[in-house]
Structure formats: structure tokens, C-alpha cells
Enzyme design. Sequence first.
Site, short mmCIF file in Angstrom:
data_model
loop_
_atom_site.label_atom_id
_atom_site.label_comp_id
_atom_site.label_asym_id
_atom_site.label_seq_id
_atom_site.Cartn_x
_atom_site.Cartn_y
_atom_site.Cartn_z
N ASP A 33 81.87 -94.13 57.18
CA ASP A 33 82.95 -94.57 56.87
C ASP A 33 84.36 -94.72 57.75
O ASP A 33 83.74 -95.43 59.00
CB ASP A 33 83.28 -93.63 56.25
CG ASP A 33 84.05 -93.63 54.35
OD1 ASP A 33 85.64 -93.93 54.53
OD2 ASP A 33 83.47 -93.07 53.45
N HIS A 57 84.16 -98.22 59.10
CA HIS A 57 85.16 -98.71 58.11
C HIS A 57 86.51 -98.77 58.73
O HIS A 57 87.46 -99.68 57.51
CB HIS A 57 85.08 -98.07 57.05
CG HIS A 57 83.62 -98.33 56.09
ND1 HIS A 57 84.04 -97.61 54.86
CD2 HIS A 57 82.78 -98.82 56.51
CE1 HIS A 57 82.74 -97.13 53.74
NE2 HIS A 57 81.34 -98.03 55.12
#
EC number: 3.2.1.67
Length: 444
Positions: free
Chosen positions: A261, A284
Site C-alpha cells: 500500500d 503505492h
Amino acid sequence: MVGSHKASGVLLVLLVVMATTIANGTPVVDKAKNAATAVEDTAKNAATAVGGAAASVGAKVSGAKPGAAVDVKASGAKGDSKTDDSAAFAAAWKEACAAGSTITVPKGEYMVESLEFKGPCKGPVTLELNGNFKAPATVKTTKPHAGWIDFENIADFTLNGNKAIFDGQGSLAWKANDCAKTGKCNSLPINIRFTGLTNSKINSITSTNSKLFHMNILNCKNITLSDIGIDAPPESLNTDGIHIGRSNGVNLIGAKIKTGDDCVSIGDGTENLIVENVECGPGHGISIGSLGRYPNEQPVKGVTVRKCLIKNTDNGVRIKTWPGSPPGIASNILFEDITMDNVSLPVLIDQEYCPYGHCKAGVPSQVKLSDVTIKGIKGTSATKVAVKLMCSKGVPCTNIALSDINLVHNGKEGPAVSACSNIKPILSGKLVPAACTEVAKPGP
């Protein structure tokens, strides 16, 4: 022994007094009384001094010296990777916190069900690690935002990790993660939580395979994290590397982050944050937000992200807010001197962020973005759209500056482009791709 010296002294003085009295004609009784009293007082003072010294020595022998180091193995820890050492760490912390001292953790692998290091403490406390920590692999739901290892309400705290590893053993949890279906992602433990710390330093620790976020920094003031490692595979869902929220004066200086993430996520109420020399990827990217999902969120102000390398990630640097949000503010933000290597959407403002469809689609975000500088961004984009600035229709972005950007894309779709909506950016320096040549649309 004092008594015998006292008697001998009295006898000697009496003999001297008697001899003097006989020579001078002074009454013997008065002189003798005065001499005896003087000798007795001297003896009492000597006895008191000796007794006080003995009491002091006794205190040092019977109790630990204030501020002395506390060895966690002396508190019963095994460090054999099998025995639950939670109780031993709790005992060591209680002793060190009460004295303001250091806890030493020798080499070993310490299995702990969960740990809470809570203040306030009597004085500064240092946790000196030479061993690693391992969580149970079993998946247990917890209260929202709970941590596997918690540090809470401590001032002047130092954690010297010496490359210590905190292994959350999260692979089973990732398989059980149902965020995509429910939107509820907080029932698993965060690896390490720092809550309510002030004037503290976190040095040289690595979080691996967390069941949820790796590190959460909340309600902290003036803390510095350095030489931080985050390591989890791309398929580890919702494992943000370092999340920072409602904190002032946090410095993240030097980190290598690989996760599933956001490498760094910056939540509401964050002020005066510096993120520097971070290597991010896979993951991310480095994100402000998401903002606007909940009521009563606090403004984000004074965020600097600089001198970072972002590689093989789904995003680079981004700001994301929810549509249909309550009013909010994010301002005074700087992204500077950042290298992108094969990054999808290297620069992104997304005010229509709506993961899993859990949002009010079509209703503008009410989070106001202003005074954002994006400067010195260079490298390669994995997508044709290298810069995407999609601001809110309800509260368009203001004072967004683009300067010295050089992002190239070598895919079949053609060269990189920049897409914008609801924004008139301030432009300076060389810009590749040229700013706002297309209209930004929702989606990747």
C-alpha cells in the site's frame, strides 16, 4: 567499639582536668562535668555518622540504583522464539518507567502476543534492542486501530533498534482481509503504534509482514524517525508503511519501504512534517490522504517531501480526497527533488478518490487544496499520463505550482502527457510533459 573509646576518652580527660585543677586551684567537679559532656557529644556525633553511612550502603545493596539499566532477560524473557515473553517485557518496562532508565534487550527472537509500553514515566527512557520480535501468525481481530506493539504517552523516549526486526507474520491475515467487500479495514493489528510521544527518537528498526499498517504515528509532537525499514510483498493488502496523523513536528529521515500500500501516508491533523531520503517501492507511493472520509478532520499544513526515490509503484507523490466529503483543508505542501523510476502516475492530485465504490460518487469533495509546490520531479512514467491534477468542482485548487518537471514515457501509447481539471497551475522552469494538455478524468 564507640562505647569503649568513649570510656577511655572520659578517663583521660578527667585525669588531665584533675592535674590542672590541683595546679590552678579550680574546683575539680565542674571541670570534670564539662569535659565529660564534650566527650559524650563527640561520641554521639561519630556514632550517628557511622550509622548513616551504614544505612546508605544498605540501600544501595538492597535496591536497584535509580536510572540503572534493566535487562529484559533478568525480568524473565527467554528470547527463544517460542515462549511468550510479553509478561517479562511488561515487568521490565514498569521498572524502567518508574526510574527513568534503560531497558536492554539481548540477542534473541522474542515471541510476544502483544506489548504496551505506556507512560508517563519518571524520566527519559531508552529501549536498547539487540534482538528481534515475532508476532503470533494466527489472525485475531482487535479493536479498531489497535497495535501489536504500542508505545503511548511517553516523553523524551529513545528507541535504538540496531536493525531490530518486528515480524508481524501477516500472510494469513492478508488472505483473510475483506476490505474490498466491506470497506472495514481496521480490525487487524498495526505492527507498531506510536501514540502521544513527545521529544522522542526512533532509530534503526524494521517492520516486516505486518497484518495491517506497519507503523502508525498519532498525536505525537517533535519526534524523529531515522534508518527505518519496511518490508512486505506487493500482495500484502492495506499494509501502509508509515502512517502519520494528528501530529506536529514529525521528521522521517531515511527509510527503505517495500509494501502493498502507501509507503508513507499522511492523515488529517498533520502539521510541520518532513519526509526526506525515503526509498519507496513496491507500493503505492507517498500520499497525503485520503482526506475527507470522516467528519471533523483536522487541517493538513506544512508538509515537505524531498530527496526521495520512488520505484515500480502504482503512484508517485499524490494528494487524495474523497468526493462528498465534509469541509477540510490541505495547504503549504512541497514535493521537491524526487526521482521516479517506472512509476504509474508519478504526480497525482485526485479529489475523486473512491476505493471499492464506498463513496458519494458525483458529489464534489469539499477539501480545499492550496499552496502546493511540485518541483524538481524527474524520471520515467509507466503510464502515458505522468502528471494528473484532478481538483474538486466544489472547491477548486488554488496556488498549485509546477516547476522543473522532467518525466518521460516510452510506451506504445506515445510520449507522456499532463491532464488537469478544475485547476490553473502556476508554471515555471522546464516542464516535460507540458502542463495540462489534456482534461483529467476519473480512473487510473
